[in-house]
Design an enzyme around this catalytic site. Structure first.
Site, PDB file in Angstrom:
ATOM      1  N   PRO A  92       0.735  -1.201  -0.008  1.00 51.05           N
ATOM      2  CA  PRO A  92      -0.006  -0.223  -0.301  1.00 51.05           C
ATOM      3  C   PRO A  92       0.777   1.459  -0.115  1.00 51.05           C
ATOM      4  O   PRO A  92       0.292   2.352  -0.031  1.00 51.05           O
ATOM      5  CB  PRO A  92      -0.750  -0.058   0.827  1.00 51.05           C
ATOM      6  CG  PRO A  92      -0.103  -1.372   2.031  1.00 51.05           C
ATOM      7  CD  PRO A  92       0.457  -1.941   1.215  1.00 51.05           C
ATOM      8  N   GLU A 119       1.787  -7.688   8.919  1.00 44.21           N
ATOM      9  CA  GLU A 119       2.563  -6.163   8.781  1.00 44.21           C
ATOM     10  C   GLU A 119       3.840  -5.663   7.959  1.00 44.21           C
ATOM     11  O   GLU A 119       4.508  -4.489   7.331  1.00 44.21           O
ATOM     12  CB  GLU A 119       3.280  -6.486  10.119  1.00 44.21           C
ATOM     13  CG  GLU A 119       1.729  -5.999  11.213  1.00 44.21           C
ATOM     14  CD  GLU A 119       1.279  -4.916  10.937  1.00 44.21           C
ATOM     15  OE1 GLU A 119       1.594  -4.245  10.845  1.00 44.21           O
ATOM     16  OE2 GLU A 119      -0.073  -5.474  11.350  1.00 44.21           O
ATOM     17  N   ARG A 157      -3.179  -8.981 -20.884  1.00 40.65           N
ATOM     18  CA  ARG A 157      -4.431  -7.841 -22.217  1.00 40.65           C
ATOM     19  C   ARG A 157      -3.223  -7.511 -23.139  1.00 40.65           C
ATOM     20  O   ARG A 157      -4.124  -7.693 -23.746  1.00 40.65           O
ATOM     21  CB  ARG A 157      -5.241  -7.654 -21.397  1.00 40.65           C
ATOM     22  CG  ARG A 157      -6.406  -7.639 -20.607  1.00 40.65           C
ATOM     23  CD  ARG A 157      -7.273  -6.569 -19.595  1.00 40.65           C
ATOM     24  NE  ARG A 157      -7.532  -5.819 -21.055  1.00 40.65           N
ATOM     25  CZ  ARG A 157      -9.731  -6.444 -21.774  1.00 40.65           C
ATOM     26  NH1 ARG A 157      -9.404  -7.432 -21.594  1.00 40.65           N
ATOM     27  NH2 ARG A 157      -9.260  -5.403 -22.275  1.00 40.65           N
ATOM     28  N   ASP A 172      -9.865   0.084 -24.072  1.00 35.59           N
ATOM     29  CA  ASP A 172      -9.844   0.505 -23.185  1.00 35.59           C
ATOM     30  C   ASP A 172     -10.324   2.018 -22.074  1.00 35.59           C
ATOM     31  O   ASP A 172      -9.724   2.086 -22.899  1.00 35.59           O
ATOM     32  CB  ASP A 172      -9.401  -0.606 -22.184  1.00 35.59           C
ATOM     33  CG  ASP A 172      -9.364  -2.190 -22.613  1.00 35.59           C
ATOM     34  OD1 ASP A 172     -10.266  -2.366 -23.301  1.00 35.59           O
ATOM     35  OD2 ASP A 172      -8.497  -2.897 -22.106  1.00 35.59           O
TER      36      ASP A 172
END
Length: 237
Positions: A92, A119, A157, A172
């Site tokens: 993150p 963690e 893709r 897209d």
């Protein structure tokens, strides 16, 4: 042409079993366009308990993934092919995942995905291995496995031959045009008083292309105006 190689390093390789056996990814693997290899960090742990995590120095909640098994795993996996590949850590704290980053990864011949748990990683893993840190979004998952699937799904893709229609990826949302995709319709022409726009039934391909571009612009302005900032399509430019 050699297949595009993806190595996934994780504590839970079984999470990927069903995913690898379905849909477009399975067809790409069966066709020899893509290879996906799964590796378990615990296979490089050296103690009898296969320990891969320890409490953090200085206290705090949870456990951190240890340096020794992660370094050993990455180095062993890199040696499996002549190209080491782009090492990607799903975290993150990383660079936001977007289509431009996916295009960059798809331009490699091999990517190696590091999936964290608990963690996260001892920071020396980042310092020593220097992965590209990538975040799937401003939220927290239980581990890096689902974000890794997002990366795989988006990257394949763009591998030549994977999509049945090679122009599909070009149009897209978030493609190089930086616009959201225009609305699309199929049969029937009318459903619950909602009709397909007449222009799409006209057979005038030039007019249809113009309508689609206008629709993409309008949808992008309404939903993601930030994508237009500074572009030629930005009314403020």
């Amino acid at each position: 042409m050699r297949p595009f190689r993806i190595d996934v390093l994780t504590l839970f390789p079984g999470i990927f079993d069903g995913y690898l056996g379905q849909s477009l990814l399975k067809r790409a693997i069966d066709a020899g366009l893509v290879e996906v290899h799964l590796w378990n960090f615990r296979d490089w742990a050296t103690d009898r308990h296969k320990t891969v995590d320890e409490p953090p120095y200085g206290g705090g909640p949870g456990m951190l993934l240890k340096c020794e098994p992660i370094f050993a795993c990455v180095e062993a996996v890199n040696a499996q092919a002549d190209l080491p590949g782009q090492l990607v850590m799903l975290t993150p704290q990383g660079e936001p995942l977007n289509q431009q980053l996916i295009e960059k990864l798809a331009g490699q011949q091999r990517i190696t995905l590091l999936c964290g748990r608990y963690e996260g990683f001892d920071d020396r893993i980042i310092q020593g291995l220097k992965p590209l840190e990538v975040s799937a979004g401003d939220f927290i998952c239980n581990g890096g496995e689902v974000p890794a699937m997002l990366v795989i799904d988006a990257v394949i893709r763009l591998i030549p031959g994977v999509l049945g229609d090679e122009t599909s990826a070009k149009y897209d949302s978030f493609s190089s045009a930086a616009l959201l995709e225009y609305p699309q319709y199929t049969r029937p022409r009318e459903f619950r008083d909602m009709r397909v726009p007449d222009i799409l039934l006209s057979g005038d391909h030039g007019a249809i292309a113009k309508w689609r571009h206008e629709q993409s612009l309008e949808r992008t302005r309404q939903r993601r105006g930030d994508l237009l900032s500074g572009s030629a399509d930005d009314p403020q430019s």
